[in-house]
Scaffold this motif. Sequence first.
Motif, PDB file in Angstrom:
ATOM      1  N   ILE A 153       0.853  -1.198   0.000  1.00 14.88           N
ATOM      2  CA  ILE A 153       0.000   0.000   0.000  1.00 14.88           C
ATOM      3  C   ILE A 153       0.881   1.238   0.000  1.00 14.88           C
ATOM      4  O   ILE A 153       1.811   1.347   0.804  1.00 14.88           O
ATOM      5  CB  ILE A 153      -0.935  -0.016   1.230  1.00 14.88           C
ATOM      6  N   GLY A 154       0.596   2.164  -0.927  1.00 18.14           N
ATOM      7  CA  GLY A 154       1.316   3.438  -0.952  1.00 18.14           C
ATOM      8  C   GLY A 154       2.739   3.347  -1.466  1.00 18.14           C
ATOM      9  O   GLY A 154       3.554   4.230  -1.184  1.00 18.14           O
ATOM     10  N   LEU A 155       3.083   2.310  -2.224  1.00 14.22           N
ATOM     11  CA  LEU A 155       4.437   2.207  -2.785  1.00 14.22           C
ATOM     12  C   LEU A 155       4.622   3.201  -3.924  1.00 14.22           C
ATOM     13  O   LEU A 155       3.675   3.582  -4.604  1.00 14.22           O
ATOM     14  CB  LEU A 155       4.689   0.794  -3.335  1.00 14.22           C
ATOM     15  N   THR A 156       5.866   3.591  -4.163  1.00 16.77           N
ATOM     16  CA  THR A 156       6.162   4.444  -5.322  1.00 16.77           C
ATOM     17  C   THR A 156       6.176   3.589  -6.593  1.00 16.77           C
ATOM     18  O   THR A 156       6.317   2.361  -6.529  1.00 16.77           O
ATOM     19  CB  THR A 156       7.545   5.104  -5.179  1.00 16.77           C
ATOM     20  N   SER A 179      -2.659  -3.541 -12.775  1.00 16.64           N
ATOM     21  CA  SER A 179      -3.077  -2.930 -11.506  1.00 16.64           C
ATOM     22  C   SER A 179      -1.880  -2.619 -10.616  1.00 16.64           C
ATOM     23  O   SER A 179      -1.887  -1.636  -9.878  1.00 16.64           O
ATOM     24  CB  SER A 179      -4.052  -3.846 -10.767  1.00 16.64           C
ATOM     25  N   TYR A 180      -0.831  -3.444 -10.697  1.00 14.20           N
ATOM     26  CA  TYR A 180       0.299  -3.317  -9.767  1.00 14.20           C
ATOM     27  C   TYR A 180       1.453  -2.525 -10.368  1.00 14.20           C
ATOM     28  O   TYR A 180       2.072  -1.710  -9.684  1.00 14.20           O
ATOM     29  CB  TYR A 180       0.799  -4.718  -9.373  1.00 14.20           C
ATOM     30  N   LEU A 181       1.747  -2.778 -11.648  1.00 10.40           N
ATOM     31  CA  LEU A 181       2.952  -2.192 -12.255  1.00 10.40           C
ATOM     32  C   LEU A 181       2.637  -0.904 -13.009  1.00 10.40           C
ATOM     33  O   LEU A 181       1.617  -0.825 -13.702  1.00 10.40           O
ATOM     34  CB  LEU A 181       3.592  -3.191 -13.226  1.00 10.40           C
ATOM     35  N   PRO A 182       3.518   0.086 -12.903  1.00  9.60           N
ATOM     36  CA  PRO A 182       3.354   1.283 -13.732  1.00  9.60           C
ATOM     37  C   PRO A 182       3.628   0.938 -15.198  1.00  9.60           C
ATOM     38  O   PRO A 182       4.309  -0.059 -15.488  1.00  9.60           O
ATOM     39  CB  PRO A 182       4.418   2.242 -13.176  1.00  9.60           C
ATOM     40  N   ALA A 196      -6.996   0.910  -3.733  1.00  7.97           N
ATOM     41  CA  ALA A 196      -7.837   0.372  -4.814  1.00  7.97           C
ATOM     42  C   ALA A 196      -8.002   1.412  -5.918  1.00  7.97           C
ATOM     43  O   ALA A 196      -7.892   1.103  -7.109  1.00  7.97           O
ATOM     44  CB  ALA A 196      -9.196  -0.051  -4.253  1.00  7.97           C
ATOM     45  N   ARG A 197      -8.254   2.648  -5.510  1.00  5.71           N
ATOM     46  CA  ARG A 197      -8.385   3.741  -6.486  1.00  5.71           C
ATOM     47  C   ARG A 197      -7.105   3.886  -7.317  1.00  5.71           C
ATOM     48  O   ARG A 197      -7.146   3.989  -8.542  1.00  5.71           O
ATOM     49  CB  ARG A 197      -8.689   5.049  -5.750  1.00  5.71           C
ATOM     50  N   SER A 198      -5.949   3.869  -6.652  1.00  2.00           N
ATOM     51  CA  SER A 198      -4.693   4.064  -7.396  1.00  2.00           C
ATOM     52  C   SER A 198      -4.403   2.870  -8.311  1.00  2.00           C
ATOM     53  O   SER A 198      -3.821   3.019  -9.375  1.00  2.00           O
ATOM     54  CB  SER A 198      -3.518   4.356  -6.455  1.00  2.00           C
ATOM     55  N   ASN A 199      -4.835   1.660  -7.900  1.00  2.00           N
ATOM     56  CA  ASN A 199      -4.703   0.483  -8.773  1.00  2.00           C
ATOM     57  C   ASN A 199      -5.470   0.696 -10.077  1.00  2.00           C
ATOM     58  O   ASN A 199      -4.987   0.371 -11.161  1.00  2.00           O
ATOM     59  CB  ASN A 199      -5.252  -0.766  -8.078  1.00  2.00           C
ATOM     60  N   ASP A 208     -12.422  10.791 -11.441  1.00  2.00           N
ATOM     61  CA  ASP A 208     -12.207   9.336 -11.396  1.00  2.00           C
ATOM     62  C   ASP A 208     -13.383   8.608 -12.040  1.00  2.00           C
ATOM     63  O   ASP A 208     -13.204   7.651 -12.794  1.00  2.00           O
ATOM     64  CB  ASP A 208     -12.029   8.855  -9.947  1.00  2.00           C
ATOM     65  N   ARG A 209     -14.589   9.075 -11.740  1.00  2.00           N
ATOM     66  CA  ARG A 209     -15.771   8.459 -12.343  1.00  2.00           C
ATOM     67  C   ARG A 209     -15.729   8.582 -13.868  1.00  2.00           C
ATOM     68  O   ARG A 209     -15.997   7.614 -14.588  1.00  2.00           O
ATOM     69  CB  ARG A 209     -17.044   9.118 -11.799  1.00  2.00           C
TER      70      ARG A 209
END
Length: 306
Positions: free
Chosen positions: A115-118, A244-247, A296-299, A181-182
């Motif tokens: 959670i909150g990783l760069t 979802s996980y990787l930029p 979840a939002r940032s994913n 976001d919506r």
Amino acid sequence: MSHSNSNLWDAEWEVSVEAAARLIGSQFPALASRPVQRLDHGWDNTVYRVGDEYVFRFPRREVAVASLRMEGQILPQLEAYIQIPYSKPLFHGEGDRDYPLPFLGYPYLPGAYPIGLTDEQRALSAGILAQFLKGLHAFPVEIARENGVQADHRNLADIAARIERMQGFLSKLTPHIEAQDRLAIAGYLDRLPTGRVRPCDVFLHGDLHFKNIVVDETGLVAGVIDWGDINIGHPACDLSIAYSYLPPHARPAFFQTYGPADEETRRLARLIAVYIPMLIWMQAIEDRADAIAEEARSNILRALAD
């Protein structure tokens, strides 16, 4: 005790810390002196930590029993295919008159949710995640079937049905989220082609998202947990983690290690990378779990980024 339930995630069976300690201690005497503490619960299982080394999962619902038994059979066989630490069952327990369901014990995998990783921290795990999925997806489908692993009952490859469900999720989320976001999610769903994806069967973790991954203190992926949704289905279901996980800049390295994925597979993987965090986001808002909701939002936003 069993009771009638109204929500999907309501328990049919609750296991108190005393009951868990009694069941574990009576069946596995070597663990009898270890402290037992409640860690968490999901829809299907209540999880207890036993000493520093083990966790035990107790089904909360009858429907979870078959998958728990299947995990007990198949997860030990994955050792030859994956290098990453994972929830390999070590203790197979049976219920009694007060709690009549089976339960499993596993090594405790130390770490935290990512959670909150760069983006830089996330990118460092591209190779680890790709190697993990390459090995997992090479596990023979015939052996999985012989052990009772079923086809994916969620029918995730039906894109039109998935979009319809996600539009329903979006209307539930709308009062709680930012307009931009919506709009980003709605615009993405509107642009998606809806044709069915060609079937492709591999052995899947089935629920690979940030709450089922642990990372070490540097942010590197250090383990994969919660295998309750193992199934046979489209590799895109697990490959969603690349979105979802990787930029975006780390995805080429991921697919270089995992192997090529066609456009259709990538499209479905991105869709599931939005779908699963939407479910997590809705539940986190209901639970007032702000850090989980924000992750979840940032994913989702990462999955939508190119």
